[in-house]
Motif scaffolding. Sequence first.
Motif, PDB file in Angstrom:
ATOM      1  N   GLN A   1     -43.481  10.592  43.895  1.00  0.00           N
ATOM      2  CA  GLN A   1     -43.138  10.523  42.838  1.00  0.00           C
ATOM      3  C   GLN A   1     -43.109   8.808  42.476  1.00  0.00           C
ATOM      4  O   GLN A   1     -43.494   8.173  41.449  1.00  0.00           O
ATOM      5  CB  GLN A   1     -41.484  10.605  42.522  1.00  0.00           C
ATOM      6  N   GLU A   2     -43.012   8.165  43.569  1.00  0.00           N
ATOM      7  CA  GLU A   2     -42.998   6.501  43.559  1.00  0.00           C
ATOM      8  C   GLU A   2     -44.426   5.983  43.790  1.00  0.00           C
ATOM      9  O   GLU A   2     -44.763   4.837  43.482  1.00  0.00           O
ATOM     10  CB  GLU A   2     -42.284   5.838  44.732  1.00  0.00           C
TER      11      GLU A   2
ATOM     12  N   THR B   1     -40.012  12.428  47.097  1.00  0.00           N
ATOM     13  CA  THR B   1     -39.755  10.998  46.588  1.00  0.00           C
ATOM     14  C   THR B   1     -40.980   9.948  46.564  1.00  0.00           C
ATOM     15  O   THR B   1     -41.040   9.198  45.798  1.00  0.00           O
ATOM     16  CB  THR B   1     -38.486  10.567  47.377  1.00  0.00           C
TER      17      THR B   1
END
Length: 254
Positions: free
Chosen positions: A50-51, A47
Motif C-alpha cells: 500500500q505504501e 502494508t
Amino acid sequence: MARNIQSLERAAAVLRLLAGGERRLGLSDIATALGLAKGTAHGILRTLQQEGFVEQDPASGRYQLGAELLRLGNSYLDVHELRARALVWTDDLARASGESAYLGVLHQQGVLIVHHVFRPDDSRQVLEVGAMQPLHSTALGKVLAAYDPVAHSELVESERGSFTVHTVTGLGRIETTLDLIRARGYATDIEETWEGVASVAAPIHDRRRMPVGAVGVTGAVERVCKESEPLPGLIASVRDCARAVSRDLGASRF
C-alpha cells in the motif's frame, strides 16, 4: 533502553530479504525465511504494498521491491552526490568571502542544511549540518521556492512566521520577491530571519536543469552589506560557486 518496534523490524527484514535474494519471492518463501506465520507475513507485505515499497506480480502472486524505494534511494543519492560535488567549491566560497558557507536542500516545508563550512577565522562556531531553516525568510529557502515548484508549493502551504521586524510573511509580497530572484539569479536575507545577520544564496541545478539545492553565505550584516545591499563581489562569488557545482552535476548551460 528504549525497545525496538517489532513490526518495523519485521518490515525491514522483509525488505532486506527481497533486496538480497531472488528477484521475486512468494508469501510462503518469505514467511519461512523469516520464521513468521503466513498471516503475519501477509499483513506486513500488504502494508508495504500500500505504501509502494513492495509490488506483487499479478500473474504469479510473488513479491518484489517497489518503485517508492527507488525514489527514496535516488533522493538519498542525489543529496549525497550534491554534497560530494560541492565540498571543494564551498570551501573556496568560504575562503573567498570570509563568511560561513551553507548548502541546503528542500525537506518537507523547510531547508535542510546538508553541508556547512565555517567562517575562516578563529571565532567560536557551531556546526549546523542537519539544522532546518524556513523557506520564506532565508536566502537558501527563497532560492529554492523561486526555482523549484515543489518548494514553492511547500512555502505557500507553510506557516510563515515572523522572526524580526524585517520578515515578510504576506504571500503577495513573497511572490514579488520570488519573481525578482528569478530575474537576478540570487536571493538575499537581510535581517529577515536573524537580527544583525545577512545572507546571499543562488540555485544549483543538475544535468536535467532541475533545481536540486542552493548554496549561500551568511555573516554579520555590516560585513555582508553596504547601504542595505549585499556587496557585489559577494554576490558574484556565491553565483560562481553555484554555477561551478551545477557544472559538476552536469548542467550544460553553465
